[in-house]
Design an enzyme around this catalytic site. Structure first.
Site, mmCIF file in Angstrom:
data_model
loop_
_atom_site.group_PDB
_atom_site.id
_atom_site.type_symbol
_atom_site.label_atom_id
_atom_site.label_comp_id
_atom_site.label_asym_id
_atom_site.label_seq_id
_atom_site.Cartn_x
_atom_site.Cartn_y
_atom_site.Cartn_z
ATOM 1 N N HIS A 67 0.847 -1.201 0.000
ATOM 2 C CA HIS A 67 0.000 0.000 0.000
ATOM 3 C C HIS A 67 0.889 1.259 0.000
ATOM 4 C CE1 HIS A 67 -3.621 2.272 1.804
ATOM 5 N NE2 HIS A 67 -2.632 3.128 1.844
ATOM 6 N N GLU A 68 1.854 1.310 0.922
ATOM 7 C CA GLU A 68 2.706 2.506 1.027
ATOM 8 C C GLU A 68 3.635 2.647 -0.179
ATOM 9 O OE1 GLU A 68 1.843 4.604 3.065
ATOM 10 O OE2 GLU A 68 0.614 3.294 4.319
ATOM 11 N N HIS A 71 1.872 4.341 -2.971
ATOM 12 C CA HIS A 71 1.856 5.808 -2.806
ATOM 13 C C HIS A 71 3.189 6.404 -3.287
ATOM 14 C CE1 HIS A 71 -1.879 6.313 -0.666
ATOM 15 N NE2 HIS A 71 -1.510 5.639 0.409
ATOM 16 N N ASP A 166 -5.997 8.644 3.614
ATOM 17 C CA ASP A 166 -5.971 8.826 2.160
ATOM 18 C C ASP A 166 -7.251 9.504 1.678
ATOM 19 O OD1 ASP A 166 -3.508 7.608 1.998
ATOM 20 O OD2 ASP A 166 -4.372 5.614 1.770
HETATM 21 ZN ZN LIG Z 1 -2.496 5.142 2.209
#
Ligand SMILES: [Zn+2]
Length: 378
Positions: A67-68, A71, A166
């Site tokens: 997930h990170e 980003h 987010d």
């Molecule tokens: Zn996030």
């Protein structure tokens, strides 16, 4: 919050772990192997529960990391720097340098994380379903089903429209797009984060008081963290709007007085201190910055040791200095400043020290900007 140890680099971005993540890791592992799995699939050995819990917890953190990383990758593609990725008490965070340049970039950078969590959740959900259809019932199916659920939950929680989640960034992008005003977007998202934090605290305490146990307190703690982060974001947004467009060179104190690291503290106190109006003294070697001494650091040296202590020995070392270039946007420098204990940056052009930015330089720039707005009648 700083990384306690480094895991290495992924796509060129340093990945760090704060020790607090071990608390969450242990809680999840324990919750699965001592609670959820034995209840749902009784009659297995203790080792089997421990191994299944460990595997599920490890895969969960890999999903958090994915997930990170997503980003970070999208931020890089949209021209932002990425300081690093860190896993800590409340999950993961990708530390970005600078700001998205338009609402579209903001939307892509913020949206990809929950999308990745959603995909991971659907992936494990599909595996669990296939296992169920194939007649495989047991710990493996249980672990897959849990991973599906927790990743879907992660995706949903993260798109709640409240900063610093987010979803808060998505809300900011939407308001920014609709009004053309980035600061208003940030303020709206921060206020929503504040309200959401209050609701979480209330809900968590209510759950705790009605017997939900530690889970309730945990929600309240997350709410508390969200309020703090949202408050900080609003302050930074307002400061950023006052300083937007300014370059480091316009704010810095140019050509500060410097000293050599070999000078003793006694020499500095006797010959420099009273002629010196600033609270920080850069140390240079042939014009290059090699350290930074603050008056607080000098004051900490006992008077009988001043003659034998060099400035170098009490200085903030080269590796810890925050460096900036004169042409850099001040708003890009701000997030880096807070990391340094001294709150100062040295401005370097072609390797040579040309200025220093201190907290008072920045607050003066903010005041000037407010004054200018008043004069302009805004
Ligand atoms: Zn996030």
């Amino acid at each position: 919050m700083r990384a306690s140890f480094r895991l290495g680099r992924i796509v060129g971005v340093p990945v760090g772990v704060n020790w607090s993540v071990l608390v969450i890791f242990a809680l999840i592992w324990w919750g699965l192997s001592a609670n959820l799995f034995p209840r749902s699939y009784p009659g297995r050995s203790g080792v089997a529960y421990l191994l299944a819990g460990l595997a599920a917890a490890v895969v969960f953190f890999l999903g958090l990391l994915a997930h990170e990383v997503s980003h970070a990758v999208v931020a890089k593609r949209n021209g932002l720097g990425v300081e690093g990725i860190m896993l800590w008490l409340f999950g993961g965070v990708a530390q970005l340098r600078g700001e998205a340049r338009d609402p579209g970039a903001e939307l892509r950078i913020a949206g990809v994380g929950p999308l990745v969590s959603l995909i991971i959740g659907v992936f494990f959900g599909a595996i669990a379903m296939l296992l169920g259809l194939a007649g495989v019932h047991g710990l493996l199916l249980g672990a897959m089903a849990w991973l599906a659920g927790i990743n879907l939950l992660l995706a949903i929680f993260n798109i709640l429209p409240a900063a610093p989640l987010d979803g808060g960034r998505l809300l900011r992008a939407a308001v920014w797009k609709a009004t053309g005003d980035r600061t208003r977007g940030s303020v709206v998202a921060a206020r929503a984060g504040w309200i959401f934090g209050v609701v979480l605290i209330g809900f968590g305490l209510w759950r705790f008081l009605t017997g939900a146990g530690v889970g309730g307190l945990w929600l309240a703690l997350i709410g508390w963290f969200l309020i703090g982060a949202a408050t900080l974001e609003e302050r930074q947004a307002r400061m950023g709007s006052a300083l937007r467009g300014l370059r480091v060179a316009e704010v810095m104190t140019p050509q500060p007085q410097t000293a050599s690291g070999e000078m003793t503290v006694a020499d500095f106190v006797d010959n420099y201190l009273f002629a010196y109006r600033h609270t920080a003294l850069p140390l240079t070697e042939d014009g290059r910055p090699v350290g930074l001494v603050t008056l607080d650091r000098v004051r900490g040296v006992p008077s009988d040791q001043r003659a034998s202590t060099t400035l170098e020995a009490v200085a903030c070392r080269a590796g810890d200095l925050v460096l900036a270039s004169p042409d850099e946007q001040l708003t890009d420098l701000l997030p880096r400043l807070s990391e340094c204990a001294d709150g100062r940056a040295l401005v370097v052009a072609e390797g040579n020290l040309v200025g220093i930015v201190s907290p008072s330089d920045i607050s003066r720039a903010v005041q000037r900007s407010h004054l200018r707005d008043q004069v302009a009648g805004r």
